[in-house]
Motif scaffolding. Structure first.
Motif, PDB file in Angstrom:
ATOM      1  N   HIS A  71       0.852  -1.207   0.000  1.00 49.26           N
ATOM      2  CA  HIS A  71       0.000   0.000   0.000  1.00 49.26           C
ATOM      3  C   HIS A  71       0.879   1.246   0.000  1.00 49.26           C
ATOM      4  O   HIS A  71       1.474   1.597   1.019  1.00 49.26           O
ATOM      5  CB  HIS A  71      -0.908  -0.028   1.243  1.00 49.26           C
ATOM      6  N   HIS A  73       1.262   5.340  -2.085  1.00 52.76           N
ATOM      7  CA  HIS A  73       0.768   6.351  -3.046  1.00 52.76           C
ATOM      8  C   HIS A  73       1.986   7.157  -3.495  1.00 52.76           C
ATOM      9  O   HIS A  73       2.282   8.198  -2.902  1.00 52.76           O
ATOM     10  CB  HIS A  73      -0.215   7.315  -2.377  1.00 52.76           C
ATOM     11  N   LYS A 135      -0.432   3.316  -6.050  1.00 53.44           N
ATOM     12  CA  LYS A 135      -1.778   3.771  -6.410  1.00 53.44           C
ATOM     13  C   LYS A 135      -1.729   5.092  -7.171  1.00 53.44           C
ATOM     14  O   LYS A 135      -0.844   5.921  -6.917  1.00 53.44           O
ATOM     15  CB  LYS A 135      -2.603   4.029  -5.144  1.00 53.44           C
ATOM     16  N   HIS A 228      -9.644   1.286   1.018  1.00 48.46           N
ATOM     17  CA  HIS A 228      -9.307   2.074   2.209  1.00 48.46           C
ATOM     18  C   HIS A 228     -10.534   2.033   3.115  1.00 48.46           C
ATOM     19  O   HIS A 228     -11.583   2.594   2.764  1.00 48.46           O
ATOM     20  CB  HIS A 228      -9.034   3.529   1.837  1.00 48.46           C
ATOM     21  N   HIS A 251      -6.024  -0.058   6.413  1.00 44.75           N
ATOM     22  CA  HIS A 251      -6.150   0.826   7.588  1.00 44.75           C
ATOM     23  C   HIS A 251      -6.764   0.048   8.750  1.00 44.75           C
ATOM     24  O   HIS A 251      -6.089  -0.259   9.701  1.00 44.75           O
ATOM     25  CB  HIS A 251      -6.926   2.129   7.308  1.00 44.75           C
ATOM     26  N   ASP A 302       1.833   2.927   3.418  1.00 49.81           N
ATOM     27  CA  ASP A 302       0.899   3.994   3.032  1.00 49.81           C
ATOM     28  C   ASP A 302       1.652   5.226   2.541  1.00 49.81           C
ATOM     29  O   ASP A 302       1.137   6.339   2.611  1.00 49.81           O
ATOM     30  CB  ASP A 302      -0.026   4.372   4.207  1.00 49.81           C
TER      31      ASP A 302
HETATM   32 FE    FE Z   1      -3.587   4.977   1.570  1.00 50.24          FE
END
Ligand code: FE
Ligand code: NIG
Length: 389
Positions: A71, A73, A135, A228, A251, A302
């Motif tokens: 995960h 970004h 992502k 998410h 999460h 994340d």
């Molecule tokens: Fe995220």
């Protein structure tokens, strides 16, 4: 054929349960591992090691599968250091800053975005991450979502379409129209570059009906589902992830008993992202409760400019152990094999004949040191696709 032998390994973590010490970690002592091309060809006691063209002496160190960061970004422009400073002075995190990054990302050139993605990918690799999911989600129009994913494919095969990150400003008063755009032209443009689809299902982002509509369209286009869910408060995200057979609900910070039961009875992994709680000064998810209910848990970074600007899996392991009730063994498994499960991969996160030769040699005798020595650069060397980096 190019062959490489790593021998003199004090502790080899295989993640093949029941083949050694440490339960699920499958630890072997005084081991060696033979790599041919990009695969593990053999592993076993160092005294039986076959000959190879090249050799690395691990000098008694621990060797582990590379981290699988399921995960992240990475496709964005700018940073939000001032927002972080404001939070540390008492402001809450709401996710509203996503729109700031969307504006910067849309204004950036391809080369600027590519430079950031490559810099962060290299940074993660130096810290042992050999597989990374990336992502979109800071473009939020057809061209910029497709562009974000196209650039992401330059560094990973694990790409995720997150057109439903938030409703962009220009659609603020017509969210239904935005969902139509995401399910229609945006998905059409993004799908060739994406393996997965994701939605930020949260108050202030997308509700369960919108999320279900978008994820179902993604499934019909051949994408796998991840979500998410339950980051900022209780909500329907986890139940929706299980309902749709998602690979992962990410999460999982605010769960009720029904959420935990739903995860426990499913093939959906709970991916915990402690960098987000660290960087938003929020309560951590209760990993112990999930593990005790026999939910499969993954750890990931994340990595993003708003809620968690870290690419460091060792940092996440240390947080999970210190703050979330995980043992070092559970955290290391979650950051390697757990991440692989969250991506439905069986060729990474494990060291066994036939698996990808993705591994790290620590500057330490044991996996325990990843949590025991927080903040210390313990990754001595990484092999990615069989190549020393
Ligand atoms: Fe995220
Ligand atoms: O996973 N929660 C939604 N998305 C990111 C945060 C994005 C941002 O703040 O820019 C997350 O925490």
């Amino acid at each position: 054929m190019s062959s490489l032998l790593i021998d003199n390994i004090g502790e080899l973590v295989t993640n093949v349960a029941g083949t050694g010490e440490g339960g699920k970690l499958g630890i072997r002592r005084d081991a060696a591992i033979l790599v041919e091309e990009d695969r593990v060809a053999w592993l076993g006691p160092a005294r039986y090691a076959p000959a190879a063209a090249r050799r690395i002496d691990a000098d008694g160190a621990a060797v582990l599968p590379g981290f699988v960061d399921s995960h992240a970004h990475l496709v964005f422009a700018g940073d939000r250091a001032a927002e972080f400073a404001a939070r540390m002075a008492g402001q809450p995190y709401t996710g509203g800053g996503i729109r700031t990054t969307v504006a910067a990302t849309r204004a950036a050139s391809d080369d600027t975005l590519r430079g950031t993605v490559r810099r962060l990918r290299a940074e993660a690799l130096r810290q042992g991450t050999t597989t990374i999911e990336v992502k979109s989600g800071y473009g939020l129009n057809v061209a910029d979502e497709a562009r974000s994913l196209r650039i992401a494919t330059e560094v990973t095969g694990e790409t995720t379409f997150l057109g439903a990150h938030v409703v962009p400003t220009e659609y603020a008063d017509r969210p239904d129209d935005y969902v139509g755009l995401v399910c229609g032209p945006m998905l059409h443009a993004a799908a060739p570059y994406a393996k997965w689809i994701d939605v930020f299902c949260e108050r202030g982002a997308f509700d369960a009906d919108h999320a279900r509509a978008i994820l179902t369209c993604g499934q019909a286009a051949g994408l796998g589902v991840r979500l998410h869910a339950n980051q900022l408060g209780p909500g329907p995200g986890v139940q929706l992830a299980v309902e749709l057979g998602a690979a992962s609900a990410d999460h999982c910070t605010h769960l009720d008993d029904a959420d935990v039961d739903a995860l426990a009875g499913s093939a959906t992994v709970a991916t915990l992202l402690p960098g987000a709680e660290f960087s938003t000064r929020s309560p951590y998810p209760d990993a112990r409760r999930l593990l005790d209910a026999r939910v499969t848990v993954a750890l990931a970074t994340d990595c993003n400019p708003g809620s968690s600007y870290t690419s460091s899996m060792p940092f996440c392991v240390a947080l999970a152990v210190r703050e979330m009730g995980m043992t070092p063994a559970e955290a290391v498994w979650a950051a390697t094999a757990g991440g692989a499960r969250a991506l439905r991969r069986d060729d990474v996160g494990v060291l066994a004949p036939g698996a990808r030769a993705d591994l790290m040699i620590l500057d330490a005798p044991s996996h325990l040191h990843l949590a025991y020595r927080p903040g210390v650069p313990l990754i001595r060397q990484v092999l990615h696709n069989g190549v020393p980096r």
